[in-house]
Design a protein around this motif. Structure first.
Motif, PDB file in Angstrom:
ATOM      1  N   ALA A  32      65.449 -95.905   2.857  1.00 40.98           N
ATOM      2  CA  ALA A  32      64.004 -95.918   3.060  1.00 40.98           C
ATOM      3  C   ALA A  32      63.708 -95.942   4.545  1.00 40.98           C
ATOM      4  O   ALA A  32      64.283 -96.732   5.285  1.00 40.98           O
ATOM      5  CB  ALA A  32      63.364 -97.137   2.381  1.00 40.98           C
ATOM      6  N   ALA A  33      62.804 -95.041   4.985  1.00 35.66           N
ATOM      7  CA  ALA A  33      62.439 -94.941   6.398  1.00 35.66           C
ATOM      8  C   ALA A  33      60.952 -95.267   6.549  1.00 35.66           C
ATOM      9  O   ALA A  33      60.109 -94.703   5.849  1.00 35.66           O
ATOM     10  CB  ALA A  33      62.727 -93.543   6.926  1.00 35.66           C
ATOM     11  N   VAL A  34      60.635 -96.176   7.459  1.00 40.32           N
ATOM     12  CA  VAL A  34      59.249 -96.578   7.726  1.00 40.32           C
ATOM     13  C   VAL A  34      58.984 -96.382   9.205  1.00 40.32           C
ATOM     14  O   VAL A  34      59.677 -96.956  10.052  1.00 40.32           O
ATOM     15  CB  VAL A  34      59.002 -98.049   7.320  1.00 40.32           C
ATOM     16  N   PRO A  82      59.561-101.221  15.736  1.00 38.18           N
ATOM     17  CA  PRO A  82      60.254 -99.933  15.796  1.00 38.18           C
ATOM     18  C   PRO A  82      60.297 -99.244  14.443  1.00 38.18           C
ATOM     19  O   PRO A  82      60.040 -99.843  13.405  1.00 38.18           O
ATOM     20  CB  PRO A  82      61.668-100.336  16.249  1.00 38.18           C
ATOM     21  N   THR A  83      60.632 -97.956  14.464  1.00 43.64           N
ATOM     22  CA  THR A  83      60.928 -97.242  13.227  1.00 43.64           C
ATOM     23  C   THR A  83      62.186 -97.849  12.603  1.00 43.64           C
ATOM     24  O   THR A  83      63.196 -98.035  13.282  1.00 43.64           O
ATOM     25  CB  THR A  83      61.126 -95.754  13.502  1.00 43.64           C
ATOM     26  N   THR A  84      62.090 -98.161  11.303  1.00 41.34           N
ATOM     27  CA  THR A  84      63.163 -98.907  10.644  1.00 41.34           C
ATOM     28  C   THR A  84      63.686 -98.120   9.454  1.00 41.34           C
ATOM     29  O   THR A  84      62.914 -97.517   8.709  1.00 41.34           O
ATOM     30  CB  THR A  84      62.649-100.292  10.170  1.00 41.34           C
ATOM     31  N   PHE A  85      65.007 -98.146   9.293  1.00 42.16           N
ATOM     32  CA  PHE A  85      65.671 -97.528   8.145  1.00 42.16           C
ATOM     33  C   PHE A  85      66.358 -98.644   7.359  1.00 42.16           C
ATOM     34  O   PHE A  85      67.155 -99.406   7.916  1.00 42.16           O
ATOM     35  CB  PHE A  85      66.697 -96.486   8.602  1.00 42.16           C
ATOM     36  N   ALA A  86      66.030 -98.727   6.071  1.00 46.04           N
ATOM     37  CA  ALA A  86      66.580 -99.792   5.225  1.00 46.04           C
ATOM     38  C   ALA A  86      67.400 -99.172   4.108  1.00 46.04           C
ATOM     39  O   ALA A  86      66.972 -98.224   3.450  1.00 46.04           O
ATOM     40  CB  ALA A  86      65.456-100.654   4.645  1.00 46.04           C
ATOM     41  N   MET A  87      68.575 -99.711   3.884  1.00 44.71           N
ATOM     42  CA  MET A  87      69.459 -99.263   2.820  1.00 44.71           C
ATOM     43  C   MET A  87      69.284-100.197   1.631  1.00 44.71           C
ATOM     44  O   MET A  87      69.472-101.416   1.755  1.00 44.71           O
ATOM     45  CB  MET A  87      70.914 -99.274   3.306  1.00 44.71           C
ATOM     46  N   VAL A 132      60.815 -91.391   2.680  1.00 42.99           N
ATOM     47  CA  VAL A 132      60.097 -91.533   3.946  1.00 42.99           C
ATOM     48  C   VAL A 132      58.675 -91.968   3.634  1.00 42.99           C
ATOM     49  O   VAL A 132      57.968 -91.293   2.876  1.00 42.99           O
ATOM     50  CB  VAL A 132      60.094 -90.216   4.742  1.00 42.99           C
ATOM     51  N   ALA A 133      58.251 -93.088   4.199  1.00 34.37           N
ATOM     52  CA  ALA A 133      56.893 -93.603   3.994  1.00 34.37           C
ATOM     53  C   ALA A 133      56.091 -93.350   5.248  1.00 34.37           C
ATOM     54  O   ALA A 133      56.598 -93.493   6.359  1.00 34.37           O
ATOM     55  CB  ALA A 133      56.929 -95.104   3.681  1.00 34.37           C
ATOM     56  N   GLY A 174      53.244 -91.118   1.043  1.00 32.30           N
ATOM     57  CA  GLY A 174      54.683 -91.222   1.137  1.00 32.30           C
ATOM     58  C   GLY A 174      55.339 -89.943   0.678  1.00 32.30           C
ATOM     59  O   GLY A 174      54.763 -89.139  -0.041  1.00 32.30           O
ATOM     60  N   GLY A 175      56.572 -89.747   1.085  1.00 32.43           N
ATOM     61  CA  GLY A 175      57.291 -88.556   0.687  1.00 32.43           C
ATOM     62  C   GLY A 175      58.693 -88.875   0.284  1.00 32.43           C
ATOM     63  O   GLY A 175      59.210 -89.952   0.566  1.00 32.43           O
ATOM     64  N   CYS A 176      59.344 -87.974  -0.374  1.00 33.66           N
ATOM     65  CA  CYS A 176      60.712 -88.176  -0.841  1.00 33.66           C
ATOM     66  C   CYS A 176      61.482 -86.891  -0.624  1.00 33.66           C
ATOM     67  O   CYS A 176      60.977 -85.797  -0.888  1.00 33.66           O
ATOM     68  CB  CYS A 176      60.709 -88.563  -2.319  1.00 33.66           C
TER      69      CYS A 176
END
Length: 596
Positions: A503-505, A512-517, A582-583, A593-595
């Protein structure tokens, strides 16, 4: 900075008290205030405020019905139900009724304020001393006084408020009512000087210690019961007549009492004949029953001129006769059915933005499409469009008007005149036809508000049903989808695959832009912060489209961005996600949001 009010609950660590802290937040932290409003709205949507929410309480529901914006006058049936509810159990419903009426009175909505004041007046006349005291306890008197002194209320609201305060000060023996009246007089407020002798008296509480029936002889008791039953039968008292409301004597009853209605047979077709002519294909017939009177209208009206009737001239008598004919035409069921169908098919809707709506409703506003509707037929409204117009109207963003266009009104008037007027060609026929046309015009003026209100209520009901259907469909589209699963390559069973989601916010840099697994259950496995990955290399840094801090060079931005790209690539190779989500937030220039 701490405000002057400091709590000393703890001698070691003083803290700002809650009221001052909330005021400080409202004044200096608008973003926090917006987040609080959003949180409250979300909590209300999920029913988290159900404990204190009384919008579904019986008293609040009745007050909402009694003050509906669509009403063109007081709904006496609802007001009677409200009095019934309060009198049935004052401990349960009395306070709710007063609080609900107070909320409607202080809200700046002149039609709703007048209806709320009328409902309050009826409750004051019928709900007893407890209600009078509760009105004081819940600061209704103070709010009414504020309406007058501040001077921000509509002229009709001000007039009604002054009349009520003057009447209560004269009829009630509770000193607070007189004090408010005297205070306003001392401020130079002029009262209308209503005729208090003609006003309905305040409610007198029933006696709780009557004569003991044990001391009355059986024959006397039977005689008393018979006399009471005879009096009730003679008066024909109904439930609604037990409630006092402002004295309303219609012009129709006034003129009929003076005998003017006896001239109605000379006037022309009966309302039943008019309704039959409107609803049948054959407008005229040989047996329509209309004959030309043998005298001019002024000659027939001269009989009723004099001191006994109070009419000074034949013109006054003819005006009264026109009103009687118009009232009977407006009350005829077949005429109302014809016009109701016509209004439902050919009425139009106009909307015009208010000053607040002009400022708030930009092209991206959710209600922007109903900002300026010009003569849109009600038959062309589809889906939830009328619900949007009604929502904008109730939020004070637009002015809403539902009416028949002038062209349609002319067509309806011609059709009714063809079915109601005489076909003879003479001066006498023209004189009587002029009166008939005037009666039809007045009847249309009486019927138009009622029929347009019925149309608005029907459209609101249909729009509510459409909103519920669309919400149900949208909910079903969400819950009917199975969880995403990766495609099987034949080597592993689908049930054994643990889905991994990246997930990317987006963030402007701080945060900051954050990527969560995430794992298959939505639990956080790992995360990566990339403060420079969304920075435009040509813009100097910061949020895309905005200049970065002074002294920051394009080359440095590019290098930092490439570093974040490499870190993200390594992060993805390490965790190997099945799907990336991607949100986009509204503040970041996106809208959803998109996927991928």
């Amino acid at each position: 900075r701490q405000c002057p009010r400091v709590c000393t609950r703890s001698a070691e660590v003083p803290s700002i008290c809650t009221p001052c802290h909330q005021r400080h937040q409202r004044q200096h932290f608008p973003e926090a205030r917006e987040r609080l409003r959003t949180a409250r709205t979300t909590a209300a949507m999920f029913g988290l405020f159900g404990v204190n929410d009384k919008s579904d309480a019986p008293a609040y529901v009745l007050v909402e019905k009694a003050t509906n914006d669509i009403l063109v006058g007081p709904d006496w049936g609802v007001n009677v139900d409200l009095c019934d509810l309060v009198n049935s159990d004052f401990q349960r419903f009395g306070k709710d009724a007063v609080k609900a009426l107070r909320a409607k009175i202080v809200k700046r909505n002149p039609p709703g304020q007048v209806l709320a004041l009328t409902a309050l007046e009826m409750c004051m006349k019928n709900c007893g001393h407890q209600f009078h005291v509760m009105v004081i306890a819940k600061d209704v008197l103070a709010e009414m006084s504020k309406l007058i002194l501040v001077g921000r209320c509509d002229g009709g609201v001000r007039q009604k408020t002054l009349e009520l305060l003057e009447e209560w000060a004269a009829q009630l023996r509770i000193p607070q009512y007189r004090e408010v009246y005297d205070h306003l007089r001392s401020k130079g407020v002029g009262f209308p000087g209503a005729n208090l002798a003609a006003a309905s008296p305040m409610h007198t509480p029933p006696q709780t210690h009557g004569t003991r029936r044990d001391d009355i002889d059986e024959a006397d008791a039977a005689a008393i019961a018979a006399a009471v039953a005879e009096a009730e039968a003679a008066s024909g008292a109904s439930k609604a007549s037990q409630y006092r409301r402002p004295l309303t004597r219609t012009q129709y009853a006034h003129h009929c009492k003076k005998g003017v209605r006896d001239l109605l047979p000379l006037y022309g077709a009966t309302p039943e004949q008019l309704g039959h002519g409107l609803t049948s294909y054959r407008r005229r017939g040989d047996d329509d029953g209309q004959t030309l009177p043998d005298m001019m209208p002024e000659e027939a009206a001269a009989v009723y001129v004099g001191e006994e009737t109070g009419y000074a001239s034949p013109a006054d008598v003819l005006k009264a006769l026109t009103h009687i004919a118009a009232a009977e035409v407006a009350a005829e069921p077949s005429v109302r059915a014809y016009l109701r169908t016509l209004v439902r098919r050919r009425a139009c809707v106009w909307t015009q933005p208010t000053p607040a709506g002009t400022e708030a409703m930009d092209p991206f506003h959710p209600l922007a499409e109903v900002k300026r509707l010009q003569a849109k037929p009600v038959s062309e409204f589809t889906g939830t469009e009328f619900a949007m117009a009604l929502k904008a109207h109730r939020e004070g963003l637009v002015q809403l008007k539902i009416a028949l266009p002038p062209k349609v009104l002319d067509e309806v008037r011609d059709t009714m005149e063809a079915a109601y007027c005489l076909e003879d060609v003479s001066d006498m026929a023209d004189a009587w036809n002029a009166l008939r046309k005037a009666a039809l015009k007045e009847a249309m003026q009486l019927l138009a508000p009622t029929l347009t209100r019925e149309t608005a209520v029907a459209m609101e009901r249909e729009a509510r049903a459409e909103v519920k259907r669309e919400c149900g469909d949208a909910l079903w589209r969400r819950i009917a989808l199975a969880p995403w699963r990766p495609e099987s390559n034949g080597d592993f069973d689908d049930e054994e695959v643990e889905v991994r989601v990246l997930a990317a916010v987006w963030g402007p840099g701080n945060p900051p832009t954050t990527f969560a697994m995430l794992d298959a259950n939505g639990e956080l496995v790992d995360f990566l912060s990339c403060p420079n990955i969304a920075v435009r290399t040509g813009g100097g840094g910061g949020r895309p489209g905005q200049p970065g801090p002074p002294g920051q060079q394009e080359g440095g931005n590019f290098q930092r961005q490439q570093t974040d790209f490499n870190r993200l690539l390594k992060f993805m190779i390490e965790h190997r996600p099945h799907v990336c989500v991607v949100a986009a937030a509204a503040g970041a220039g996106g809208g959803g949001g998109g996927c991928s």
